[in-house]
Design an enzyme around this catalytic site. Structure first.
Site, PDB file in Angstrom:
ATOM      1  N   SER A  33       0.854  -1.191   0.000  1.00  0.00           N
ATOM      2  CA  SER A  33       0.000   0.000   0.000  1.00  0.00           C
ATOM      3  C   SER A  33       0.883   1.232   0.000  1.00  0.00           C
ATOM      4  CB  SER A  33      -0.895   0.008   1.239  1.00  0.00           C
ATOM      5  OG  SER A  33      -1.378   1.316   1.461  1.00  0.00           O
ATOM      6  N   ASP A  49      -6.398  -6.189   4.830  1.00  0.00           N
ATOM      7  CA  ASP A  49      -5.790  -4.860   4.808  1.00  0.00           C
ATOM      8  C   ASP A  49      -5.781  -4.268   6.205  1.00  0.00           C
ATOM      9  OD1 ASP A  49      -4.949  -2.318   4.149  1.00  0.00           O
ATOM     10  OD2 ASP A  49      -6.661  -1.836   2.857  1.00  0.00           O
ATOM     11  N   HIS A  83      -8.460   0.917  -3.774  1.00  0.00           N
ATOM     12  CA  HIS A  83      -9.364   0.740  -2.628  1.00  0.00           C
ATOM     13  C   HIS A  83     -10.039   2.081  -2.374  1.00  0.00           C
ATOM     14  CE1 HIS A  83      -9.467  -0.056   2.057  1.00  0.00           C
ATOM     15  NE2 HIS A  83     -10.679   0.077   1.532  1.00  0.00           N
ATOM     16  N   PHE A 143      -6.098   5.181   8.161  1.00  0.00           N
ATOM     17  CA  PHE A 143      -4.695   5.473   8.470  1.00  0.00           C
ATOM     18  C   PHE A 143      -3.842   4.210   8.361  1.00  0.00           C
ATOM     19  CE2 PHE A 143      -7.487   8.270  10.821  1.00  0.00           C
ATOM     20  CZ  PHE A 143      -7.011   9.520  10.438  1.00  0.00           C
ATOM     21  N   ASP A 189      -4.791   3.604  -1.850  1.00  0.00           N
ATOM     22  CA  ASP A 189      -5.852   3.965  -0.909  1.00  0.00           C
ATOM     23  C   ASP A 189      -6.388   5.350  -1.217  1.00  0.00           C
ATOM     24  OD1 ASP A 189      -6.009   1.730   1.018  1.00  0.00           O
ATOM     25  OD2 ASP A 189      -3.879   2.183   1.269  1.00  0.00           O
ATOM     26  N   MET A 248     -12.167   4.448  -0.384  1.00  0.00           N
ATOM     27  CA  MET A 248     -12.774   4.746   0.928  1.00  0.00           C
ATOM     28  C   MET A 248     -13.453   6.099   0.788  1.00  0.00           C
ATOM     29  SD  MET A 248      -9.613   3.376   3.207  1.00  0.00           S
ATOM     30  CE  MET A 248      -8.566   3.354   1.770  1.00  0.00           C
ATOM     31  N   MET A 252     -11.221  -5.608   6.138  1.00  0.00           N
ATOM     32  CA  MET A 252     -10.415  -4.618   6.861  1.00  0.00           C
ATOM     33  C   MET A 252     -10.073  -5.186   8.239  1.00  0.00           C
ATOM     34  SD  MET A 252      -9.852  -2.045   4.885  1.00  0.00           S
ATOM     35  CE  MET A 252      -8.851  -1.217   6.121  1.00  0.00           C
ATOM     36  N   GLY A 261      -2.495  -3.611   9.415  1.00  0.00           N
ATOM     37  CA  GLY A 261      -1.711  -4.207  10.491  1.00  0.00           C
ATOM     38  C   GLY A 261      -1.067  -5.539  10.147  1.00  0.00           C
ATOM     39  N   MET A 292      -9.002   8.184  -0.205  1.00  0.00           N
ATOM     40  CA  MET A 292      -9.833   8.615   0.941  1.00  0.00           C
ATOM     41  C   MET A 292     -10.328  10.031   0.702  1.00  0.00           C
ATOM     42  SD  MET A 292      -7.512   7.280   4.106  1.00  0.00           S
ATOM     43  CE  MET A 292      -6.560   5.755   4.011  1.00  0.00           C
ATOM     44  N   HIS A 330      -1.306  -1.435  -4.163  1.00  0.00           N
ATOM     45  CA  HIS A 330      -2.577  -1.075  -3.505  1.00  0.00           C
ATOM     46  C   HIS A 330      -2.620   0.441  -3.301  1.00  0.00           C
ATOM     47  CE1 HIS A 330      -6.016  -2.005  -0.836  1.00  0.00           C
ATOM     48  NE2 HIS A 330      -5.549  -1.050  -0.044  1.00  0.00           N
TER      49      HIS A 330
HETATM   50  C1  DX5 Z   1      -6.036   1.867   5.764  1.00  0.00           C
HETATM   51  C2  DX5 Z   1      -5.651   1.467   4.363  1.00  0.00           C
HETATM   52  C3  DX5 Z   1      -4.522   0.519   4.301  1.00  0.00           C
HETATM   53  C4  DX5 Z   1      -3.232   0.999   4.924  1.00  0.00           C
HETATM   54  C5  DX5 Z   1      -2.649  -0.194   5.612  1.00  0.00           C
HETATM   55  O1  DX5 Z   1      -7.252   2.535   5.745  1.00  0.00           O
HETATM   56  O2  DX5 Z   1      -6.760   0.870   3.697  1.00  0.00           O
HETATM   57  O3  DX5 Z   1      -4.302   0.052   2.974  1.00  0.00           O
HETATM   58  O4  DX5 Z   1      -2.289   1.514   4.022  1.00  0.00           O
HETATM   59  O5  DX5 Z   1      -1.527   0.213   6.312  1.00  0.00           O
HETATM   60  P1  DX5 Z   1      -0.749  -0.763   7.287  1.00  0.00           P
HETATM   61  O6  DX5 Z   1      -0.315  -1.947   6.475  1.00  0.00           O
HETATM   62  O7  DX5 Z   1       0.374   0.084   7.771  1.00  0.00           O
HETATM   63  O8  DX5 Z   1      -1.705  -1.137   8.379  1.00  0.00           O
HETATM   64 ZN    ZN Z   2      -6.381  -0.137   1.698  1.00  0.00          ZN
END
Ligand code: DX5
Ligand code: ZN
Length: 229
Positions: A8, A175, A66, A143, A35, A68, A137, A177, A37, A33
């Site tokens: 990501s 996705d 992705h 974040f 993101d 959001m 998720m 952690g 937002m 990936h």
């Molecule tokens: C969070 C995103 C993730 C994010 C994951 O809302 O959708 O893709 O980048 O980040 P890590 O892998 O650090 O948890």
């Molecule tokens: Zn994501």
């Protein structure tokens, strides 16, 4: 079965995005990936269509976008035109989810739906036959760098069971952690696509972090091919 790794770019150095993406590709990244937002569906604002267009010029692997955002339908064509190969939308915003998924597939892209941590697996029941992948998720979206929610492992297994009941070959993506410490466990539960932001781009050696994560993930993969993969 080989597990796909999708770094990501949320945790990347945006001033050196091309170099970062190239490093993940040298390390074996299968997807990038992205993101998106909007500051409404999630508290954060990130990137949009122009960045996807630029990434498309330099990335050698497909772009996994992705969304959001509220009202994803308004932006699907723009992201498709910009070069996305996969687009996922949250079930929590999808008032007309079947129409949205049909729209994405109508553009010849892989279509996915995303479940927030508090969203029940049962929300997939009607849409399962139409999706190419389901994104679980494992943190609350918005974040990078958050801690993995342990119950996500059980949720992945429940999603796999639901998809199997529908005889769906949709892949499960996870996705949030994910790192070398837990990748094998989520794969054993049914994940086939691993998203990782901080574990890849926060590492001193991005190429090596990607390679190590892929090896860790594949250690959890069942031996033998499932559904020919
Ligand atoms: C969070 C995103 C993730 C994010 C994951 O809302 O959708 O893709 O980048 O980040 P890590 O892998 O650090 O948890
Ligand atoms: Zn994501």
């Amino acid at each position: 079965m080989s597990i796909l790794i999708a770094p990501s770019i949320l945790s990347a150095d945006f001033a050196a995005l091309g170099e970062g993406v190239a490093a993940t590709e040298r390390g074996g990244a299968d997807l990038i990936h992205v993101d998106v937002m909007d500051g409404h569906f999630v508290p954060n604002i990130t990137i949009g269509v122009p960045v996807v267009r630029s990434l498309k010029r330099i990335a050698r692997v497909p772009l996994d976008v992705h969304l959001m955002i509220e009202e994803p339908d308004r932006y699907i064509d723009a992201f498709a035109d910009a070069g996305a190969s996969m687009i996922s939308v949250h079930v929590e915003v999808g008032r007309h989810l079947h129409r949205t998924i049909s729209h994405i597939k109508g553009r010849n892209l892989e279509a996915g739906v995303v479940l927030n941590p508090a969203t029940p697996v049962s929300t997939l029941e009607e849409i399962a036959p139409y999706v190419d992948f389901v994104l679980v998720m494992s943190v609350n979206p918005g974040f990078g760098g958050q801690t993995f929610i342990p119950s996500s492992e059980r949720k992945v297994a429940a999603v796999r069971a639901l998809l199997d009941r529908h005889e769906s070959e949709a892949r499960i993506e996870i996705d949030g952690g994910i790192g070398e410490d837990n990748a094998a466990r989520v794969v054993a539960a049914g994940v086939e696509i691993i998203v990782a932001g901080s574990a890849v781009f926060g590492a001193p050696d991005i190429e090596r972090a990607t390679r190590d994560l892929k090896a860790a993930a594949n250690a959890g993969a069942p031996t033998g091919l499932r559904r020919g993969r």
